[in-house]
Write an enzyme that holds these catalytic residues in place. Structure first.
Site, PDB file in Angstrom:
ATOM      1  N   GLU A  86       0.832  -1.203   0.000  1.00  0.00           N
ATOM      2  CA  GLU A  86       0.000   0.000   0.000  1.00  0.00           C
ATOM      3  C   GLU A  86       0.870   1.257   0.000  1.00  0.00           C
ATOM      4  O   GLU A  86       1.841   1.350   0.749  1.00  0.00           O
ATOM      5  CB  GLU A  86      -0.899  -0.008   1.244  1.00  0.00           C
ATOM      6  CG  GLU A  86      -1.812   1.201   1.309  1.00  0.00           C
ATOM      7  CD  GLU A  86      -2.777   1.122   2.466  1.00  0.00           C
ATOM      8  OE1 GLU A  86      -3.524   0.135   2.576  1.00  0.00           O
ATOM      9  OE2 GLU A  86      -2.789   2.074   3.272  1.00  0.00           O
ATOM     10  N   THR A 145      -3.842   4.913  -1.437  1.00  0.00           N
ATOM     11  CA  THR A 145      -4.886   5.399  -0.531  1.00  0.00           C
ATOM     12  C   THR A 145      -5.574   6.651  -1.073  1.00  0.00           C
ATOM     13  O   THR A 145      -5.080   7.320  -1.984  1.00  0.00           O
ATOM     14  CB  THR A 145      -4.311   5.713   0.871  1.00  0.00           C
ATOM     15  OG1 THR A 145      -3.319   6.727   0.726  1.00  0.00           O
ATOM     16  CG2 THR A 145      -3.707   4.485   1.508  1.00  0.00           C
ATOM     17  N   ALA A 189      -8.253  11.568   3.563  1.00  0.00           N
ATOM     18  CA  ALA A 189      -9.476  11.732   4.351  1.00  0.00           C
ATOM     19  C   ALA A 189     -10.478  12.610   3.602  1.00  0.00           C
ATOM     20  O   ALA A 189     -10.127  13.671   3.080  1.00  0.00           O
ATOM     21  CB  ALA A 189      -9.138  12.354   5.696  1.00  0.00           C
ATOM     22  N   HIS A 229      -7.875   3.007  -3.791  1.00  0.00           N
ATOM     23  CA  HIS A 229      -8.782   3.164  -2.653  1.00  0.00           C
ATOM     24  C   HIS A 229      -9.810   4.224  -3.033  1.00  0.00           C
ATOM     25  O   HIS A 229      -9.478   5.220  -3.695  1.00  0.00           O
ATOM     26  CB  HIS A 229      -8.036   3.657  -1.412  1.00  0.00           C
ATOM     27  CG  HIS A 229      -7.137   2.639  -0.795  1.00  0.00           C
ATOM     28  ND1 HIS A 229      -6.970   2.526   0.571  1.00  0.00           N
ATOM     29  CD2 HIS A 229      -6.342   1.686  -1.353  1.00  0.00           C
ATOM     30  CE1 HIS A 229      -6.116   1.553   0.826  1.00  0.00           C
ATOM     31  NE2 HIS A 229      -5.721   1.027  -0.325  1.00  0.00           N
ATOM     32  N   TYR A 274     -11.522  -5.219  10.520  1.00  0.00           N
ATOM     33  CA  TYR A 274     -10.903  -4.675  11.739  1.00  0.00           C
ATOM     34  C   TYR A 274     -10.722  -5.755  12.801  1.00  0.00           C
ATOM     35  O   TYR A 274     -11.680  -6.077  13.516  1.00  0.00           O
ATOM     36  CB  TYR A 274     -11.770  -3.517  12.264  1.00  0.00           C
ATOM     37  CG  TYR A 274     -11.922  -2.469  11.194  1.00  0.00           C
ATOM     38  CD1 TYR A 274     -11.011  -1.430  11.088  1.00  0.00           C
ATOM     39  CD2 TYR A 274     -12.927  -2.574  10.221  1.00  0.00           C
ATOM     40  CE1 TYR A 274     -11.095  -0.507  10.056  1.00  0.00           C
ATOM     41  CE2 TYR A 274     -13.028  -1.659   9.190  1.00  0.00           C
ATOM     42  CZ  TYR A 274     -12.104  -0.638   9.118  1.00  0.00           C
ATOM     43  OH  TYR A 274     -12.177   0.260   8.086  1.00  0.00           O
ATOM     44  N   HIS A 330     -14.034  -2.335  14.668  1.00  0.00           N
ATOM     45  CA  HIS A 330     -14.073  -0.945  14.191  1.00  0.00           C
ATOM     46  C   HIS A 330     -14.535  -0.031  15.339  1.00  0.00           C
ATOM     47  O   HIS A 330     -15.420  -0.406  16.114  1.00  0.00           O
ATOM     48  CB  HIS A 330     -15.028  -0.842  12.997  1.00  0.00           C
ATOM     49  CG  HIS A 330     -15.020   0.516  12.382  1.00  0.00           C
ATOM     50  ND1 HIS A 330     -15.868   1.520  12.780  1.00  0.00           N
ATOM     51  CD2 HIS A 330     -14.234   1.045  11.417  1.00  0.00           C
ATOM     52  CE1 HIS A 330     -15.618   2.614  12.068  1.00  0.00           C
ATOM     53  NE2 HIS A 330     -14.630   2.358  11.231  1.00  0.00           N
TER      54      HIS A 330
HETATM   55  C1  LIG Z   1      -7.258  -1.679   4.620  1.00  0.00           C
HETATM   56  C2  LIG Z   1      -7.830  -0.329   4.941  1.00  0.00           C
HETATM   57  C3  LIG Z   1      -7.553   0.742   4.092  1.00  0.00           C
HETATM   58  C4  LIG Z   1      -8.095   2.005   4.347  1.00  0.00           C
HETATM   59  N1  LIG Z   1      -7.831   3.031   3.465  1.00  0.00           N
HETATM   60  C5  LIG Z   1      -8.406   4.241   3.654  1.00  0.00           C
HETATM   61  C6  LIG Z   1      -8.221   5.303   2.695  1.00  0.00           C
HETATM   62  O1  LIG Z   1      -7.519   5.153   1.695  1.00  0.00           O
HETATM   63  N2  LIG Z   1      -8.831   6.489   2.939  1.00  0.00           N
HETATM   64  C7  LIG Z   1      -9.643   6.703   4.049  1.00  0.00           C
HETATM   65  O2  LIG Z   1     -10.167   7.816   4.194  1.00  0.00           O
HETATM   66  N3  LIG Z   1      -9.825   5.715   4.969  1.00  0.00           N
HETATM   67  C8  LIG Z   1      -9.240   4.499   4.795  1.00  0.00           C
HETATM   68  N4  LIG Z   1      -9.449   3.477   5.713  1.00  0.00           N
HETATM   69  C9  LIG Z   1     -10.224   3.768   6.940  1.00  0.00           C
HETATM   70  C10 LIG Z   1     -11.750   3.602   6.766  1.00  0.00           C
HETATM   71  O3  LIG Z   1     -12.254   4.541   5.841  1.00  0.00           O
HETATM   72  C11 LIG Z   1     -12.378   3.810   8.143  1.00  0.00           C
HETATM   73  O4  LIG Z   1     -12.001   2.801   9.021  1.00  0.00           O
HETATM   74  C12 LIG Z   1     -13.894   4.002   8.186  1.00  0.00           C
HETATM   75  O5  LIG Z   1     -14.260   4.474   9.469  1.00  0.00           O
HETATM   76  C13 LIG Z   1     -14.697   2.734   7.950  1.00  0.00           C
HETATM   77  O6  LIG Z   1     -14.565   2.325   6.664  1.00  0.00           O
HETATM   78  P1  LIG Z   1     -15.196   0.903   6.192  1.00  0.00           P
HETATM   79  O7  LIG Z   1     -15.067   0.850   4.745  1.00  0.00           O
HETATM   80  O8  LIG Z   1     -14.645  -0.190   6.987  1.00  0.00           O
HETATM   81  O9  LIG Z   1     -16.732   1.175   6.607  1.00  0.00           O
HETATM   82  P2  LIG Z   1     -18.030   0.270   6.526  1.00  0.00           P
HETATM   83  O10 LIG Z   1     -17.748  -1.118   6.109  1.00  0.00           O
HETATM   84  O11 LIG Z   1     -19.032   1.031   5.740  1.00  0.00           O
HETATM   85  O12 LIG Z   1     -18.442   0.196   8.035  1.00  0.00           O
HETATM   86  C14 LIG Z   1     -18.672   1.371   8.788  1.00  0.00           C
HETATM   87  C15 LIG Z   1     -19.897   1.173   9.640  1.00  0.00           C
HETATM   88  O13 LIG Z   1     -21.020   1.248   8.778  1.00  0.00           O
HETATM   89  C16 LIG Z   1     -22.019   0.325   9.156  1.00  0.00           C
HETATM   90  N5  LIG Z   1     -22.348  -0.579   8.030  1.00  0.00           N
HETATM   91  C17 LIG Z   1     -21.603  -0.843   6.916  1.00  0.00           C
HETATM   92  N6  LIG Z   1     -22.248  -1.698   6.100  1.00  0.00           N
HETATM   93  C18 LIG Z   1     -23.413  -1.986   6.732  1.00  0.00           C
HETATM   94  C19 LIG Z   1     -24.507  -2.818   6.414  1.00  0.00           C
HETATM   95  N7  LIG Z   1     -24.538  -3.519   5.279  1.00  0.00           N
HETATM   96  N8  LIG Z   1     -25.512  -2.895   7.296  1.00  0.00           N
HETATM   97  C20 LIG Z   1     -25.504  -2.210   8.435  1.00  0.00           C
HETATM   98  N9  LIG Z   1     -24.499  -1.392   8.807  1.00  0.00           N
HETATM   99  C21 LIG Z   1     -23.475  -1.276   7.959  1.00  0.00           C
HETATM  100  C22 LIG Z   1     -21.473  -0.438  10.332  1.00  0.00           C
HETATM  101  O14 LIG Z   1     -21.994   0.078  11.518  1.00  0.00           O
HETATM  102  C23 LIG Z   1     -19.980  -0.207  10.300  1.00  0.00           C
HETATM  103  O15 LIG Z   1     -19.446  -0.248  11.609  1.00  0.00           O
HETATM  104  C24 LIG Z   1      -8.906   2.209   5.507  1.00  0.00           C
HETATM  105  C25 LIG Z   1      -9.168   1.133   6.372  1.00  0.00           C
HETATM  106  C26 LIG Z   1      -8.641  -0.127   6.086  1.00  0.00           C
HETATM  107  C27 LIG Z   1      -8.922  -1.273   7.026  1.00  0.00           C
END
Ligand SMILES: Cc1cc2nc3c(=O)[nH]c(=O)nc-3n(C[C@H](O)[C@H](O)[C@H](O)COP(=O)(O)OP(=O)(O)OC[C@H]3O[C@@H](n4cnc5c(N)ncnc54)[C@H](O)[C@@H]3O)c2cc1C
Length: 312
Positions: free
Chosen positions: A34, A65, A68, A94, A165, A169
């Site tokens: 990454e 990436t 934010a 990303h 996570y 998370h």
């Molecule tokens: C490998 C990795 C790379 C990352 N790269 C970046 C990056 O490039 N830029 C950046 O800004 N951030 C990045 N992040 C951080 C990420 O954007 C944050 O952790 C963010 O808070 C959550 O993203 P997510 O895609 O896991 O969210 P989601 O999967 O959408 O989950 C967030 C919350 O939404 C809810 N949710 C999601 N889907 C559902 C559903 N189907 N039904 C009900 N509730 C649901 C849940 O409550 C969940 O806790 C990265 C994280 C990881 C692990």
């Protein structure tokens, strides 16, 4: 098992986990890297030095990436395109949906498709201001990574990776909830999960067992972060819900002005994690490179991943 294999197995087991890399059959493991889009011409040069150094290791993909709130939209796109056009690497872009309308996000997805990019890491993004704060989706936007994944798959036959996570998370009530969310993302079309970085390897392994017990079979790539800036890590870890074990703080204690020792320690901690995961049967590893090649390159050697022509 023949006599020769038995001797080889005995010799291999007698070695420590890292020394075993030297006698491990090559080419069994997959790595991905990454990077972040660079801010300055100097940063761009050092990113490309890292990319060129790591390219011969033939990673499955390299991801870039998205700052934010989509703050690096143009730079991410430029970096992904350059990787696609100037290297033999497969880039994964990303993409987050926070703070953007569905039309804006769809336009970015179409741009990637038109540029020939076929892999997106679909993420929701963090609420503006504070990681772990209350997330308020835009009325005209995608609510979460599940909806974003579905949109990406509607637009093109992309490969979609999503976040996972191991220490839960920060907005999630439980590991079970995170696993349900992962299932929903898979139903929407995700084919791979990449994890947040972690330091409690046993806890990580227990979490993955829980994910597998829930019937989830897609590849789960452990996110390996070779951290040498411990102070920076401390600032970032809390809001991301990452628990830093006491032994790690002890290890880095008093080394604020000793970057060389910190880098050596970062390498040995990450090497131990890699060796342990490999022994637990993991075959895919994702490295947070922080746009530097050296530690990641060394860790790939620990995993027996080398340049194909390298016979040394
Ligand atoms: C490998 C990795 C790379 C990352 N790269 C970046 C990056 O490039 N830029 C950046 O800004 N951030 C990045 N992040 C951080 C990420 O954007 C944050 O952790 C963010 O808070 C959550 O993203 P997510 O895609 O896991 O969210 P989601 O999967 O959408 O989950 C967030 C919350 O939404 C809810 N949710 C999601 N889907 C559902 C559903 N189907 N039904 C009900 N509730 C649901 C849940 O409550 C969940 O806790 C990265 C994280 C990881 C692990």
């Amino acid at each position: 098992m023949n006599a020769q294999a038995t001797t080889q197995d005995r010799e291999r087991t007698a070695l420590g986990p890292i020394a075993r890399a030297g006698v491990r059959p090559r080419g069994r493991l997959n790595v991905s890297f990454e990077f972040s889009p660079p801010k300055t011409p100097e940063a761009e040069e050092s990113l490309w030095t890292a990319i060129r150094r790591l390219e011969p290791l033939a990673p499955t993909f390299v991801s870039v990436t998205y700052g934010a709130g989509g703050s690096t939209r143009e730079r991410t796109h430029r970096t992904v395109r350059r990787i696609h056009e100037e290297t033999g690497l497969k880039p994964a872009a990303h993409l987050t949906c926070v703070g953007a309308s569905r039309d804006e996000v769809d336009a970015v997805i179409h741009d990637y498709w038109d540029a020939g990019v076929r892999h997106i890491v679909a993420l929701r993004g963090d609420p503006p201001g504070q990681i772990g704060g209350a997330y308020v989706p835009r009325a005209d936007g995608y609510n979460n990574a599940t909806e974003l994944t579905a949109a990406i798959r509607r637009i093109g036959d992309f490969e979609v990776s999503v976040g996972l996570y191991p220490q839960v998370h920060p907005e999630s009530p439980s590991a079970e909830h995170d696993i349900d969310v992962l299932k929903a993302k898979i139903d929407a079309g995700a084919t791979r999960a990449i994890t947040q970085f972690f330091f409690d390897t046993d806890g990580f392994l227990r979490f993955v067992d829980q994910v597998r017990a829930a019937g989830i079979e897609i590849p789960i790539l452990p996110g390996i972060m070779p951290v040498s800036n411990f102070k920076g890590l401390q600032r970032m870890a809390g809001p991301c819900g990452i628990v830093l074990p006491d032994w790690l703080s002890e290890l880095f204690d008093g080394l604020d002005s000793d970057p060389d020792t910190r880098r050596l320690l970062a390498a040995s901690v990450a090497a131990e994690t890699c060796a342990k995961l490999e022994e637990a049967g993991f075959t895919d590893f994702h490295f947070y490179t922080l746009n530097r090649a050296d530690l990641t390159y060394a860790l790939c050697r620990v995993l027996g991943v080398r340049e194909p022509e390298d016979k040394s």
